[in-house]
Design a protein around this motif. Structure first.
Motif, PDB file in Angstrom:
ATOM      1  N   SER A 148       9.999  -2.111   5.252  1.00  6.03           N
ATOM      2  CA  SER A 148       9.191  -2.245   6.464  1.00  6.03           C
ATOM      3  C   SER A 148      10.096  -1.988   7.667  1.00  6.03           C
ATOM      4  N   TYR A 205       5.045  -0.794  13.779  1.00  4.40           N
ATOM      5  CA  TYR A 205       5.444  -1.406  12.513  1.00  4.40           C
ATOM      6  C   TYR A 205       4.904  -0.594  11.345  1.00  4.40           C
ATOM      7  N   GLU A 264       4.647  -0.844   7.503  1.00  3.21           N
ATOM      8  CA  GLU A 264       4.819  -1.812   6.422  1.00  3.21           C
ATOM      9  C   GLU A 264       5.582  -1.202   5.250  1.00  3.21           C
ATOM     10  N   ASP A 265       5.342   0.078   4.993  1.00  2.00           N
ATOM     11  CA  ASP A 265       6.127   0.823   4.003  1.00  2.00           C
ATOM     12  C   ASP A 265       6.683   2.039   4.735  1.00  2.00           C
ATOM     13  N   ILE A 282      12.729  -6.124   6.062  1.00  2.00           N
ATOM     14  CA  ILE A 282      12.327  -5.503   7.326  1.00  2.00           C
ATOM     15  C   ILE A 282      13.567  -4.931   7.988  1.00  2.00           C
TER      16      ILE A 282
END
Length: 427
Positions: free
Chosen positions: A7, A19, A21-22, A62
């Motif tokens: 992330s 952002y 997420e993947d 992250i």
């Protein structure tokens, strides 16, 4: 080139978080050989273009921009947590005696090594830092930052009066030493110099005038000092500089306000002060844990935004109580809630995070260089583990939005959240 799948958090020009997420982060050398972000975005979109790269997969992690600390004192590493009745007694009883030890090169080097390691352990990859009045302290810190390939700005403290033996310098020699250090270190690798009057009351008019002349001669160096932190300090400054409109205006009178000038605290301002900050391009380093610890007051976010001058977050160790950006962001939230008039100000998690990364970088004149993971930025970043502690894992697993995820990490995070700190290195 290197690539990381995880992330990814970064910020757009409107200070909004982006952002994935993947996501996929690709870093590689620029024309100068520095590792920079070559591509960033959704893994599904970017992966076909980088199929030949060995991609490091970091599931559950992250990637976020390295934190930028706009104001911290490396010689006060061992002063953190010292009890005192307020700012001026704290300086007299703890800070000045400790800083006198930095005339010894070996001692300065040992503290510098610990200090830089502690910054990196907490995810801070860029720092505007006070040294002491001893040139040895500056050499020691620059040497260690250069060894770690860290982006760091520091400078010899100027304080030629109202200071005890051991830290008080001599006016003419202090300016000679400052110029020599600028020539030796500024612009070397990722290092920058900051002309550093401690604060107006500990410098004579001659020293401040000389500092302003150096600031005009070397227009791309930084300037750093303190202002309007404590009511007693303000009254003292007005006694010493009666011809200046305000404590802040004293610095302007000596040519020490311009872009790349950073003043810590900036608590007790009126609108004329705020306008002077805005009009000169000077910025504030907000130091919430320090201000709460020393009982100095609250930064007025609403006033700064209404008049329109720049700012970013800072730990202010050792008046500040933690190297951790998460503690600093949480304290800034308290300041917003408790320190504003009437209903209080609820700073959003994205705004808090921006203030300690891309916003702080922009305030330092390093927008697009550090503090973000947009294309072209230097590849300084942290690998965060939102499952680092049982409570953090429990809370972050319940997050239904990015704001809930970020705020959980701000409230519950500390150095354990930072699994790895990656510094942009020469190719």
């Amino acid at each position: 080139m290197k690539a990381y799948r995880a992330s990814i958090l970064r910020f757009d020009e409107q200070h909004r978080a982006q952002y994935d997420e993947d996501g996929l982060l690709v870093v590689g050398p620029d024309a100068q050989g520095r590792q920079v972000v070559r591509a960033v975005g959704a893994y599904a979109q970017l992966a076909p273009d980088y199929a030949g790269l060995n991609i490091e997969h970091l599931p559950g992690r992250i990637l976020a921009p390295g934190f930028v600390d706009m104001h911290i004192h490396y010689p006060q590493t061992d002063v953190i947590g010292a009890p005192a009745d307020g700012l001026l007694p704290w300086l007299e009883n703890y800070t000045f005696p400790h800083e006198s030890r930095f005339s010894a090169p070996d001692y300065a080097a040992e503290v510098a090594q610990f200090f830089v390691a502690e910054l990196l352990r907490n995810g801070v990859t860029t720092s505007l830092t006070f040294a002491t009045s001893h040139p040895t302290s500056v050499d020691a810190l620059f040497t260690e930052a250069q060894r770690q390939q860290m982006r760091l700005i520091t400078g010899k403290v100027l304080q030629d009066r109202h200071s005890p033996d051991g830290v008080r310098d001599q006016t003419e020699q202090s300016l000679v030493d400052t110029e020599a250090l600028i020539k030796r270190w500024h612009g070397v690798d990722r290092l920058g110099y900051a002309i550093t009057p401690r604060f107006a009351p500990t410098s004579t008019a001659a020293q401040l005038r000389g500092a302003g002349e150096l600031a005009a001669k070397y227009s791309d160096v930084w300037i750093q000092s303190h202002v309007a932190e404590n009511l007693g300090e303000i009254a003292w400054a007005r006694e010493l500089f009666p011809d200046s409109r305000s404590y802040l205006a004293t610095y302007n009178d000596f040519g020490l306000m311009r872009p790349r000038a950073v003043y810590a605290h900036c608590i007790h301002f009126d609108d004329d002060d705020r306008a002077l900050m805005r009009d000169t391009g000077t910025v504030a380093a907000i130091s919430p844990t320090s201000n709460l610890f020393l009982g100095s007051g609250f930064f007025d976010y609403a006033g700064a935004d209404r008049v329109g001058f720049g700012y970013g977050l800072a730990s202010d160790v050792g008046g500040g109580t933690s190297f951790s950006p998460f503690h600093t962001m949480l304290a800034a939230y308290y300041v917003g809630r408790e320190g504003q008039t009437k209903t209080g100000l609820s700073l959003s998690p994205q705004q808090l995070w921006w203030q300690h990364t891309a916003g702080a970088a922009a305030a330092l004149g390093l927008d697009g260089v550090v503090g973000n993971l947009q294309k072209g930025c230097e590849a300084d970043f942290v690998v965060l583990n939102p499952q680092a502690t049982p409570l953090l894992a429990r809370k972050t697993s319940l997050a239904n939005s990015l704001d809930e995820l970020l705020f959980a990490m701000i409230v519950l995070g500390d150095d354990r959240l930072v699994e790895r700190t990656v510094i942009s290195q020469a190719g």
